[in-house]
Scaffold this active site. Structure first.
Site, PDB file in Angstrom:
ATOM      1  CB  SER A 112       0.965   5.844  -3.895  1.00 31.90           C
ATOM      2  OG  SER A 112       0.681   6.316  -2.625  1.00 31.90           O
ATOM      3  CG  HIS A 113      -3.111   4.739  -2.304  1.00 28.89           C
ATOM      4  ND1 HIS A 113      -2.494   5.852  -2.845  1.00 28.89           N
ATOM      5  CD2 HIS A 113      -4.352   4.699  -2.836  1.00 28.89           C
ATOM      6  CE1 HIS A 113      -3.350   6.467  -3.651  1.00 28.89           C
ATOM      7  NE2 HIS A 113      -4.480   5.787  -3.661  1.00 28.89           N
ATOM      8  CG  ASP A 276       1.267   4.860   1.271  1.00 33.02           C
ATOM      9  OD1 ASP A 276       2.265   5.101   1.968  1.00 33.02           O
ATOM     10  OD2 ASP A 276       1.029   5.455   0.198  1.00 33.02           O
ATOM     11  CG  ASP A 278       4.570   5.941  -1.798  1.00 31.53           C
ATOM     12  OD1 ASP A 278       3.551   5.762  -1.120  1.00 31.53           O
ATOM     13  OD2 ASP A 278       4.776   6.995  -2.432  1.00 31.53           O
ATOM     14  CG  ASP A 280       3.338   8.969   0.250  1.00 26.31           C
ATOM     15  OD1 ASP A 280       2.547   8.024   0.438  1.00 26.31           O
ATOM     16  OD2 ASP A 280       3.450   9.560  -0.852  1.00 26.31           O
ATOM     17  NE  ARG A 281      -2.201   7.867   0.000  1.00 30.39           N
ATOM     18  CZ  ARG A 281      -3.389   7.960  -0.552  1.00 30.39           C
ATOM     19  NH1 ARG A 281      -4.428   7.375   0.013  1.00 30.39           N
ATOM     20  NH2 ARG A 281      -3.565   8.616  -1.676  1.00 30.39           N
ATOM     21  CE  LYS A 375       0.327  11.194   0.597  1.00 28.46           C
ATOM     22  NZ  LYS A 375       0.573  11.535  -0.809  1.00 28.46           N
TER      23      LYS A 375
END
Ligand code: G16
Length: 538
Positions: A112-113, A276, A278, A280-281, A375
């Site tokens: 992710s982030h 981010d 991946d 999703d943010r 998300k």
């Protein structure tokens, strides 16, 4: 052709808030990724002959583990894998593919982030047939398996060419390499009023989207520049790179500074957004206005019916416990249900599947809806664009009007990153122990360690964060991050409600200053961690 390899368990393969995340140096030990992937398969039932979606955010080590995952899927009996070209898929796009093509599930390679590169982080998570992160019951079973694993299955085959779309074989399993963007872009087109956004652009509206060297570059270029007609160059840092081009792909005011410096000053573009690692943010900013994720959730919910996909209204709104109560006020006005869940998108899955909630959001820069079970960063950006196009007002105008109507929830999160894990645990234990005595002091009317009873399946999740509730509706929440990979990160969430519009223009840190001071002294943060101040404030 199928080889069974003997192995022994690794310590610590416990999935956190969102899958297993570790340093690349940990993941690249022989058998480490294989053990975890086999443990996932061993915890599942009924997949022989079924389809598995596989993709990742392109970070360092993605291309190696993609090949491993394909070889192991074939050896374990999957009938087909769908994999994004180049091994790439954003998390929301993977969720959509699982749902659209009725796959058995999906493996998403991402941390992710968290930063990438040889010294950065890597991660693997499993998503179930509803497209959402594995529920706790399954992650517990996976973890249990990682502790007893003795062997894994893998086929011997040269690397699959993932550079071109089309079908090929890995053993007897079909490998379908797909365009990672097309299905997702079609879904976005079905939800939002692209014509209204095109009109807005023709009227001179400008924006900057920062993909932060991560996965959303190709998605944003296709949708924003090619389909909607924003000029080329609207998307910055748009090529996914193994080290994210040195970016820390966490879309907040600290790490997305390059974007913030372009959008915030007078004369900047009308709108700025970032996503981010991946995808999703999301971060949403307008000229001179940062929109907190909590406010963004409330504003999207309040204006949802302006978007074709939500024209019939919302069934309910869900937010994670540490997220501000701004969305609750919208739900109240719309006379719809509002759910408070523990941190982690997986807790929204049941509410979405049961049709109890339509829009969900978290303070950690995550917003999404029933269109997928993750998300979704670009979804939030497009929903904002749709609302901006229909209201023909600027971001700051929309936000301040929202506060006037509903009141403002001043909100900030203070992170104390990479503190000693033992000290952080002691801090939380001591605070938990002091809870009963705190009630009645400092205006605290209630205090607890948050527990959640899932209204759909009745499961109970405990120990989800310490809450201090004050008589004027203010809150302080403490929890330890479940996504970090070194030491512990203490998150402190501070919130205060201000109904009086004449007091809405105060700087957030100033408006919260007395509560912030109290958050430090009550938990004795400096005594336990040696930190007098947080490392990141959002
Ligand atoms: C993950 C989860 C989110 C959660 C976030 C914060 O986000 O998917 O639902 O809110 O972690 O977790 P923590 O506060 O435990 O670090 P992501 O974007 O990292 O997948």
């Amino acid at each position: 052709m199928i080889r069974t390899i003997a192995t022994t368990p690794f310590d610590g393969q416990k999935p956190g808030t969102s899958g297993l995340r570790k340093k690349v140096t940990v993941f690249s030990q022989p058998h480490y990724a294989e053990n975890f992937i086999q443990s996932v398969f061993d915890a599942l039932e009924g997949f022989p002959g079924q389809t598995l979606v596989i993709g990742g955010d392109g970070r360092y080590y993605n291309s190696e583990v993609i090949q491993t995952a394909i070889r192991m899927a074939a050896a374990n009996g999957f009938g087909r894998v769908m994999v994004g070209r180049g091994g790439l898929l954003s998390t929301p796009a993977a969720s959509h593919l699982i749902r659209k093509y009725r796959a058995f599930g999906g493996i998403i390679l991402s941390a992710s982030h968290n930063p990438g590169g040889p010294d950065g982080d890597f991660g693997i998570k499993y998503n179930a047939a509803n497209g959402g992160p594995a529920p706790e019951k399954l992650t517990d079973a996976i973890f249990a398996r990682t502790r007893s694993i003795t062997q894994y299955n893998i086929i011997d085959t040269p690397d699959i060419d993932l550079s071109r779309t089309g079908e090929t074989k890995a053993g007897s399993m079909t490998v379908e390499v797909i365009d990672p963007v097309a299905d997702y872009a079609g879904l976005m087109q079905s939800l939002f009023d692209f014509d209204a956004i095109r009109d807005l652009i023709r009227a001179g509206f400008t924006m900057k989207f920062d993909a932060m060297g991560a996965i959303t570059g190709p998605y944003a270029r296709r949708i924003l520049e090619e389909m909607l007609g924003f000029p080329v160059g609207t998307v910055m840092n748009g090529t996914p790179l193994p080290d994210f081009g040195g970016h820390h792909p966490d879309p907040n005011l600290v790490h997305a500074k390059e974007l913030v410096d372009i959008v915030m000053p007078p004369g900047g573009p009308d709108f700025g957004a970032a996503s981010d690692g991946d995808g999703d943010r999301n971060l949403i900013i307008g000229r001179g206005m940062y929109v907190t994720p909590s406010d963004s959730l409330a504003i999207l919910a309040a204006n949802a019916t302006l978007c074709p996909g939500y024209a019939n209204g919302l069934a309910g709104i869900a937010r994670s416990m540490p997220t501000s109560a701004a969305a609750d006020r919208v739900a109240e006005k719309l006379n719809i249900a509002c759910f408070e869940t523990p941190t982690g998108w997986k807790f929204f899955g049941n509410l979405l599947d049961a049709g109890k909630a339509t829009i969900c959001g978290e303070e950690s820069f995550g917003t999404g809806s029933s269109h997928v079970r993750e998300k979704d960063g670009l979804w939030a950006v497009l929903m904002w664009l749709n609302i901006l196009a229909r209201r023909r007002q600027g971001v700051a105008q929309i936000v301040t009007a929202h506060w006037r109507e509903y009141g403002r929830n001043y909100y900030s999160r203070h992170d104390y990153e990479e503190v000693d894990a033992g000290a952080a645990g002691e801090l939380m234990d001591a605070l938990r122990g002091s809870l009963p005595a705190l009630i009645g002091r400092h205006g605290i009317t209630a205090a607890d360690d948050f527990a959640y009873d899932d209204p759909v399946d009745g499961s109970r999740s405990t120990g989800q964060g310490i809450r201090l509730m004050f008589e004027d509706g203010a809150r302080i929440v403490y929890r330890l991050s479940g996504t970090g990979t070194s030491g512990a990160t203490l998150r402190v969430y501070i919130e205060r409600y201000e109904p009086d519009a004449s007091r809405h223009a105060v700087d957030t840190q100033e408006a919260l200053a007395p509560l912030i001071a109290l958050s430090r002294s009550l938990a004795q943060i400096e005594q336990y961690t040696g930190r007098a101040a947080p490392t990141v404030i959002t």
